[in-house]
Write a protein that holds these residues in place. Structure first.
Motif, mmCIF file in Angstrom:
data_model
loop_
_atom_site.group_PDB
_atom_site.id
_atom_site.type_symbol
_atom_site.label_atom_id
_atom_site.label_comp_id
_atom_site.label_asym_id
_atom_site.label_seq_id
_atom_site.Cartn_x
_atom_site.Cartn_y
_atom_site.Cartn_z
ATOM 1 N N LYS A 176 -14.814 37.613 23.017
ATOM 2 C CA LYS A 176 -15.722 37.765 21.907
ATOM 3 C C LYS A 176 -16.695 36.886 21.847
ATOM 4 N N GLY A 177 -17.854 37.205 21.416
ATOM 5 C CA GLY A 177 -19.096 36.160 21.162
ATOM 6 C C GLY A 177 -18.990 35.788 20.030
ATOM 7 N N SER A 178 -20.007 34.524 19.641
ATOM 8 C CA SER A 178 -19.913 34.176 18.265
ATOM 9 C C SER A 178 -21.653 33.808 18.201
ATOM 10 N N ASP A 179 -22.050 34.138 16.904
ATOM 11 C CA ASP A 179 -23.444 33.671 16.673
ATOM 12 C C ASP A 179 -23.772 32.455 16.161
ATOM 13 N N GLN A 180 -22.768 31.510 16.014
ATOM 14 C CA GLN A 180 -22.710 30.129 15.468
ATOM 15 C C GLN A 180 -23.857 29.478 16.055
ATOM 16 N N ALA A 181 -24.181 29.673 17.512
ATOM 17 C CA ALA A 181 -25.170 28.914 17.982
ATOM 18 C C ALA A 181 -26.623 29.534 17.978
ATOM 19 N N ARG A 182 -26.789 30.588 17.392
ATOM 20 C CA ARG A 182 -27.823 31.213 17.127
ATOM 21 C C ARG A 182 -28.499 30.779 15.647
ATOM 22 N N ARG A 183 -27.973 29.729 14.849
ATOM 23 C CA ARG A 183 -28.214 29.300 13.668
ATOM 24 C C ARG A 183 -28.614 28.004 13.738
ATOM 25 N N VAL A 184 -29.828 27.510 13.592
ATOM 26 C CA VAL A 184 -30.083 26.211 13.980
ATOM 27 C C VAL A 184 -31.166 25.647 12.536
ATOM 28 N N ASP A 185 -30.774 24.445 12.314
ATOM 29 C CA ASP A 185 -31.559 23.919 11.162
ATOM 30 C C ASP A 185 -31.343 22.281 11.227
ATOM 31 N N ALA A 186 -32.294 21.606 11.824
ATOM 32 C CA ALA A 186 -31.887 20.068 12.066
ATOM 33 C C ALA A 186 -32.440 19.202 10.880
ATOM 34 N N LEU A 225 -29.108 23.814 23.381
ATOM 35 C CA LEU A 225 -27.907 23.060 23.032
ATOM 36 C C LEU A 225 -28.526 21.914 22.295
ATOM 37 N N GLY A 226 -29.811 21.277 22.465
ATOM 38 C CA GLY A 226 -30.411 20.172 21.568
ATOM 39 C C GLY A 226 -30.370 20.802 20.161
ATOM 40 N N ALA A 227 -30.843 21.848 20.081
ATOM 41 C CA ALA A 227 -31.185 22.490 18.769
ATOM 42 C C ALA A 227 -29.766 22.532 18.039
ATOM 43 N N VAL A 228 -28.620 22.930 18.840
ATOM 44 C CA VAL A 228 -27.513 23.058 18.108
ATOM 45 C C VAL A 228 -26.971 21.923 17.634
ATOM 46 N N TYR A 229 -27.093 20.861 18.906
ATOM 47 C CA TYR A 229 -26.398 19.407 18.470
ATOM 48 C C TYR A 229 -27.107 18.839 17.231
ATOM 49 N N ALA A 230 -28.623 19.164 17.001
ATOM 50 C CA ALA A 230 -28.994 18.408 15.948
ATOM 51 C C ALA A 230 -28.639 19.123 14.690
ATOM 52 N N THR A 231 -28.238 20.312 14.795
ATOM 53 C CA THR A 231 -27.660 21.194 13.703
ATOM 54 C C THR A 231 -26.412 20.597 13.183
ATOM 55 N N GLU A 232 -25.471 20.228 14.003
ATOM 56 C CA GLU A 232 -24.045 20.002 13.936
ATOM 57 C C GLU A 232 -24.088 18.381 13.568
ATOM 58 N N PHE A 233 -25.136 17.488 14.316
ATOM 59 C CA PHE A 233 -25.158 16.215 14.073
ATOM 60 C C PHE A 233 -26.387 15.765 13.619
#
Length: 498
Positions: free
Chosen positions: A413-423, A221-229
């Protein structure tokens, strides 16, 4: 001992909008507010008194969009808890916690973990929440308590065609119940949406940056947050990290290996002294295996309930999350060998979220909903059997098919968006990985650190799932120095076992 056990299990325990919208931002002056009030439904183990009602512990709700592509559409109420800062010095704002799962209640867990977070509370308000799809935040429901009792009691041994047939039928039934009872929210419980919720929380508590501690699933969750924001990241710590890029097969085999290694460490520790399971590791392991095999055909009666092999195996895995619970695991298995399954059932109930009154939290229902939403993988039956065969070679005890069988029949259906992280562009992030972590194997820690670009890795040499609350003064010191003083750990920092 059971109170100690409950404390040790605090962090235990890895939605798809099919066309995800860009992160929505509130227009100036439109930031939603949190309606704070007394906490009236905190769940505490072993009959402990409820949270203090002196104003320092408050609960509230925050409205967020159910579907972020329709920000002005239907809203969902997130449940939150705040423990106000106690120190007289300069406040640093809030620090938000996610204790893992996915599916653990942040509201209950933060209240229970308060004493362990005293140092942070001197300068921060401590905040946590039930993520969307969890407990008070439109928690995913899948049938009634009796249905969950049946599902969690399912045997995983022996790994033969009959066991597979029963598991497949049970997974289909469970997925149908989830769709029937929670179909409206299932498409929206994924981690990307939860990260967007967390940015709404940041704004609502009037922080310009999000200070955050995520454990286990909370690291994703933190990694996705750092990717989105990335530009909204303050001081972020990710403890017991997941590698979001791993496949179902890779995750299953890594976790099977991790739990088997933890189990072997438990046996070695047990036989160093008088061990209720046997005089040496081989004897102790054989006795445990014989107990589990016996339970497949002769489950134990426990006060009108039934301890099955499936529940007993869950109990063993649950107790391996923390070295603190190993003595209780020895006691529980020793009693099981004598025909008393009460302690093993207690361990299993702690893990599955079963309450004393027979009802369940949403731990066992939120977990698959979020897990299956966060991946587009839907393994075939052949892939499931191949993965299971490989896992069983690693561990006859922990080598079942895991969550893949349920995701295969999941109604959304699932999504792979949360599997791609880059902060890239974020403030420094501290990642803490444990060498003896069974649930999030250490190999995932350097991988996540590398993916995030702005992260620094701290290695903990000890046992257990999660290092910050493990009792390690070294880990606690490094993390607190970062959160309180902004001091980033040195590259290659290592802490010995507690």
């Amino acid at each position: 001992m059971r109170r100690v056990l409950a404390a040790a299990l605090l962090v235990t325990a890895a939605g798809c909008s099919t066309a995800p919208a860009e992160p929505a931002t509130d227009a100036p002056g439109e930031t939603a507010t949190i309606d704070w009030g007394p906490c009236t439904d905190i769940e505490r183990p072993d009959g402990e008194p409820p949270a203090r009602q002196d104003g320092s512990v408050r609960c509230g709700t925050l409205a967020v969009p159910l579907d972020y592509s329709k920000p002005d559409g239907e809203q969902l109420d997130l449940a939150l808890i705040k423990l106000s800062a106690t120190g007289k010095g300069e406040r640093l704002g809030s620090v938000v916690f996610n204790f893992g799962g996915p599916g653990a209640s942040g509201v209950d867990t933060l209240d229970q973990a308060a004493k362990a977070l005293t140092a942070l509370r001197t300068r921060y308000d401590l905040v946590s929440f039930d993520p969307r799809g969890v407990d008070r935040s439109s928690g995913v429901r899948c049938g009634d308590a009796s249905e969950l009792e049946t599902y969690t009691s399912l045997n995983t041994l022996p790994p033969d065609e009959e066991t597979h047939r029963r598991a497949t039928a049970a997974n289909k039934r469970f997925a149908e119940l989830c769709e029937r009872d929670s179909g409206k929210i299932l498409p929206y419980v994924g981690t990307v949406n939860a990260a967007r919720d967390m940015d709404r929380i940041r704004a609502a508590v009037d922080d310009s940056k999000l200070n955050y501690v995520g454990m286990s699933y909370g690291t994703q969750l933190g990694a996705v947050y750092a990717t989105e924001f990335p530009h909204n990241v303050g001081r972020m710590v990710l403890d017991a990290p997941l590698d979001p890029t791993v496949s179902f097969e890779q995750r299953t085999l890594a976790q099977t290996r991790g739990f088997q290694q933890a189990y072997e460490s438990f046996l070695r520790s047990c036989v160093k002294d008088t061990c209720a399971l046997g005089k040496d590791e081989a004897t102790a392991n054989r006795n445990v295996e014989n107990l589990l095999n016996r339970l497949t055909t002769k489950p134990l009666n426990v006060n009108g309930r039934t301890l099955t092999q499936g529940l007993a195996s869950t109990a063993v895995a649950a107790a391996l999350y923390s070295e603190l619970t190993w003595p209780f695991l020895e006691q529980s298995l020793g009693e099981g060998l004598k025909g008393n399954g009460e302690a093993l059932l207690y361990l299993a109930d702690n893990y599955t979220g079963r309450r004393e009154d027979g009802t369940y939290s949403t731990q066992m229902t939120s977990f698959p909903a979020i897990t299956c939403a966060d991946t587009a993988e839907r393994p075939s039956q052949a892939e499931l059997r191949r993965t299971e065969a490989a896992a069983l070679k690693i561990s006859p005890l922990f080598g079942s098919e895991g969550s893949g069988g349920l995701c295969r029949v999941w109604p959304v259906k699932g999504s792979d968006q949360a599997r791609r992280v880059d902060a890239t562009g974020s403030a420094p992030i501290v990642v803490v990985g444990g060498k003896g972590d069974p649930a999030t194997p250490y190999q995932w820690a350097p991988k996540l650190t590398s993916q995030l670009k702005t992260a620094t890795l701290v290695t903990y040499e000890g046992e257990g799932h999660g290092a910050y609350l493990s009792g390690s003064k070294c880990v606690r010191g490094l993390v607190d120095a970062y959160l309180l003083d902004g001091k980033v750990p040195d590259k290659g920092a290592t802490c010995p076992a507690a």
